[in-house]
Design a protein around this motif. Structure first.
Motif, PDB file in Angstrom:
ATOM      1  N   LEU A  14       1.278  -1.338   0.018  1.00 36.91           N
ATOM      2  CA  LEU A  14      -0.026  -0.042   0.198  1.00 36.91           C
ATOM      3  C   LEU A  14       0.999   1.374  -0.518  1.00 36.91           C
ATOM      4  CD1 LEU A  14      -2.931  -1.026   2.515  1.00 36.91           C
ATOM      5  CD2 LEU A  14      -3.085  -0.907   0.177  1.00 36.91           C
ATOM      6  N   ALA A  15       2.247   1.302   0.904  1.00 38.31           N
ATOM      7  CA  ALA A  15       3.535   2.333   0.617  1.00 38.31           C
ATOM      8  C   ALA A  15       3.559   2.404  -0.576  1.00 38.31           C
ATOM      9  CB  ALA A  15       4.289   2.242   1.555  1.00 38.31           C
ATOM     10  N   ALA A  16       3.912   1.469  -1.410  1.00 34.41           N
ATOM     11  CA  ALA A  16       4.965   1.740  -2.387  1.00 34.41           C
ATOM     12  C   ALA A  16       4.532   2.556  -3.657  1.00 34.41           C
ATOM     13  CB  ALA A  16       4.434   0.283  -3.491  1.00 34.41           C
ATOM     14  N   PRO A  17       2.949   2.877  -4.395  1.00 37.50           N
ATOM     15  CA  PRO A  17       2.475   4.138  -5.144  1.00 37.50           C
ATOM     16  C   PRO A  17       2.823   5.151  -4.505  1.00 37.50           C
ATOM     17  CG  PRO A  17       0.736   2.638  -4.661  1.00 37.50           C
ATOM     18  CD  PRO A  17       1.472   2.006  -3.337  1.00 37.50           C
ATOM     19  N   THR A  18       2.978   5.878  -2.752  1.00 39.42           N
ATOM     20  CA  THR A  18       2.984   6.944  -2.418  1.00 39.42           C
ATOM     21  C   THR A  18       4.569   7.080  -2.083  1.00 39.42           C
ATOM     22  OG1 THR A  18       1.203   6.212  -1.157  1.00 39.42           O
ATOM     23  CG2 THR A  18       2.851   7.853   0.321  1.00 39.42           C
ATOM     24  N   VAL A  19       5.403   6.139  -2.451  1.00 37.34           N
ATOM     25  CA  VAL A  19       7.381   6.120  -2.857  1.00 37.34           C
ATOM     26  C   VAL A  19       6.967   6.634  -3.847  1.00 37.34           C
ATOM     27  CG1 VAL A  19       8.589   4.941  -2.088  1.00 37.34           C
ATOM     28  CG2 VAL A  19       7.605   4.856  -0.897  1.00 37.34           C
ATOM     29  N   ALA A  20       6.995   5.905  -4.420  1.00 39.38           N
ATOM     30  CA  ALA A  20       7.117   6.348  -6.663  1.00 39.38           C
ATOM     31  C   ALA A  20       6.621   7.697  -6.190  1.00 39.38           C
ATOM     32  CB  ALA A  20       6.351   5.505  -7.061  1.00 39.38           C
ATOM     33  N   LEU A  21       5.413   8.214  -6.028  1.00 42.74           N
ATOM     34  CA  LEU A  21       5.533   9.714  -6.345  1.00 42.74           C
ATOM     35  C   LEU A  21       5.583  10.819  -5.373  1.00 42.74           C
ATOM     36  CD1 LEU A  21       0.845   9.572  -5.829  1.00 42.74           C
ATOM     37  CD2 LEU A  21       2.076   9.968  -7.582  1.00 42.74           C
ATOM     38  N   ALA A  22       6.494  10.032  -4.735  1.00 46.13           N
ATOM     39  CA  ALA A  22       8.081  11.026  -3.994  1.00 46.13           C
ATOM     40  C   ALA A  22       8.885  11.987  -5.139  1.00 46.13           C
ATOM     41  CB  ALA A  22       8.394  10.414  -2.708  1.00 46.13           C
ATOM     42  N   ALA A  23       9.255  10.448  -5.789  1.00 45.86           N
ATOM     43  CA  ALA A  23      10.633  11.077  -6.659  1.00 45.86           C
ATOM     44  C   ALA A  23      10.115  11.864  -7.450  1.00 45.86           C
ATOM     45  CB  ALA A  23      11.033   9.469  -7.537  1.00 45.86           C
ATOM     46  N   PRO A  24      10.679  13.073  -8.043  1.00 46.55           N
ATOM     47  CA  PRO A  24      10.503  13.915  -9.305  1.00 46.55           C
ATOM     48  C   PRO A  24      10.096  13.597 -10.470  1.00 46.55           C
ATOM     49  CG  PRO A  24      12.320  14.927  -8.063  1.00 46.55           C
ATOM     50  CD  PRO A  24      12.361  13.494  -7.369  1.00 46.55           C
ATOM     51  N   ILE A  25       8.970  14.054 -11.532  1.00 46.13           N
ATOM     52  CA  ILE A  25       9.081  13.185 -12.675  1.00 46.13           C
ATOM     53  C   ILE A  25       9.592  14.013 -13.602  1.00 46.13           C
ATOM     54  CG2 ILE A  25       6.722  11.987 -12.000  1.00 46.13           C
ATOM     55  CD1 ILE A  25       4.724  14.047 -13.051  1.00 46.13           C
ATOM     56  N   ASP A  26       9.408  13.897 -14.922  1.00 47.99           N
ATOM     57  CA  ASP A  26      10.288  14.411 -15.634  1.00 47.99           C
ATOM     58  C   ASP A  26       9.474  14.790 -16.826  1.00 47.99           C
ATOM     59  OD1 ASP A  26      11.333  15.704 -18.201  1.00 47.99           O
ATOM     60  OD2 ASP A  26      12.437  12.883 -18.912  1.00 47.99           O
ATOM     61  N   ALA A  27       9.243  16.290 -16.905  1.00 51.89           N
ATOM     62  CA  ALA A  27       8.619  17.719 -17.099  1.00 51.89           C
ATOM     63  C   ALA A  27       7.584  16.924 -18.172  1.00 51.89           C
ATOM     64  CB  ALA A  27       8.892  18.901 -17.263  1.00 51.89           C
ATOM     65  N   SER A  28       8.638  15.801 -19.719  1.00 49.60           N
ATOM     66  CA  SER A  28       8.593  15.763 -20.696  1.00 49.60           C
ATOM     67  C   SER A  28       7.527  14.648 -20.920  1.00 49.60           C
ATOM     68  CB  SER A  28       9.779  15.078 -21.935  1.00 49.60           C
ATOM     69  OG  SER A  28      10.222  14.380 -21.394  1.00 49.60           O
ATOM     70  N   LEU A  29       7.136  14.109 -20.013  1.00 46.03           N
ATOM     71  CA  LEU A  29       6.466  12.913 -19.837  1.00 46.03           C
ATOM     72  C   LEU A  29       5.367  13.635 -19.195  1.00 46.03           C
ATOM     73  CD1 LEU A  29       8.527   9.960 -17.503  1.00 46.03           C
ATOM     74  CD2 LEU A  29       7.658  10.785 -20.070  1.00 46.03           C
ATOM     75  N   ILE A  30       4.893  15.107 -18.741  1.00 49.94           N
ATOM     76  CA  ILE A  30       3.291  14.980 -18.329  1.00 49.94           C
ATOM     77  C   ILE A  30       2.918  15.050 -19.892  1.00 49.94           C
ATOM     78  CG2 ILE A  30       2.246  16.929 -17.295  1.00 49.94           C
ATOM     79  CD1 ILE A  30       4.135  17.734 -15.320  1.00 49.94           C
ATOM     80  N   PRO A  31       1.501  15.050 -19.776  1.00 43.12           N
ATOM     81  CA  PRO A  31       0.849  15.715 -21.077  1.00 43.12           C
ATOM     82  C   PRO A  31      -0.152  17.068 -21.308  1.00 43.12           C
ATOM     83  CG  PRO A  31      -0.236  13.680 -19.957  1.00 43.12           C
ATOM     84  CD  PRO A  31       0.671  14.171 -18.857  1.00 43.12           C
ATOM     85  N   ASP A  32       0.389  17.247 -22.918  1.00 47.14           N
ATOM     86  CA  ASP A  32       0.363  18.671 -22.908  1.00 47.14           C
ATOM     87  C   ASP A  32      -1.137  18.812 -22.538  1.00 47.14           C
ATOM     88  OD1 ASP A  32       2.361  18.922 -24.349  1.00 47.14           O
ATOM     89  OD2 ASP A  32       2.076  18.552 -26.599  1.00 47.14           O
ATOM     90  N   GLY A  33      -1.565  20.215 -22.209  1.00 47.15           N
ATOM     91  CA  GLY A  33      -2.491  20.643 -21.527  1.00 47.15           C
ATOM     92  C   GLY A  33      -2.695  21.736 -20.322  1.00 47.15           C
ATOM     93  N   THR A  34      -3.338  22.343 -19.684  1.00 50.26           N
ATOM     94  CA  THR A  34      -4.007  23.152 -19.047  1.00 50.26           C
ATOM     95  C   THR A  34      -4.045  22.017 -17.674  1.00 50.26           C
ATOM     96  OG1 THR A  34      -4.891  24.612 -19.748  1.00 50.26           O
ATOM     97  CG2 THR A  34      -4.913  25.033 -17.719  1.00 50.26           C
ATOM     98  N   TYR A  35      -2.726  22.944 -16.180  1.00 53.95           N
ATOM     99  CA  TYR A  35      -2.724  22.533 -14.708  1.00 53.95           C
ATOM    100  C   TYR A  35      -2.442  23.648 -13.856  1.00 53.95           C
ATOM    101  CZ  TYR A  35      -1.340  17.944 -17.769  1.00 53.95           C
ATOM    102  OH  TYR A  35      -0.598  17.281 -18.367  1.00 53.95           O
ATOM    103  N   THR A  36      -3.752  23.157 -12.475  1.00 52.99           N
ATOM    104  CA  THR A  36      -3.531  24.463 -11.899  1.00 52.99           C
ATOM    105  C   THR A  36      -1.760  23.722 -10.833  1.00 52.99           C
ATOM    106  OG1 THR A  36      -5.383  25.012 -11.732  1.00 52.99           O
ATOM    107  CG2 THR A  36      -4.451  24.911  -9.989  1.00 52.99           C
TER     108      THR A  36
END
Length: 96
Positions: A14-36
């Motif tokens: 259950l904790a594994a997904p939380t740990v995975a989100l703590a690592a920074p992601i590469d901005a080029s992998l974020i889909p084009d769009g509008t974000y807050t």
């Protein structure tokens, strides 16, 4: 006898997904769009570190010479448009 081991395995799973989100992601992998996003740090006038609305952290760069992050502060909520991992336009939603 196997119950404590099972509970530990369940807790780790259950904790594994939380740990995975703590690592920074590469901005080029974020889909084009509008974000807050929430600004964590202003690196310089062309780069900001943010937390996306899904909790993921990333560093975004300006995609145009007209995009300048010098007036943005840590803690600000910013609405922005991304294309290929770069910010084309943004609006600071925080009133100063």
């Amino acid at each position: 006898m196997y119950k404590p081991l099972t509970l530990i395995a369940l807790a780790v799973a259950l904790a594994a997904p939380t740990v995975a989100l703590a690592a920074p992601i590469d901005a080029s992998l974020i889909p084009d769009g509008t974000y807050t996003v929430k600004v964590n740090k202003v690196v310089d006038n062309t780069h900001i570190q943010v937390t996306m609305d899904n909790g993921a952290d990333t560093t975004l760069s300006a995609g145009r010479p007209s995009v300048d992050f010098s007036k943005v502060k840590p803690g600000d909520q910013v609405k922005l448009s991304l294309s290929k991992g770069t910010v084309l336009v943004y609006l600071d939603m925080t009133s100063h």
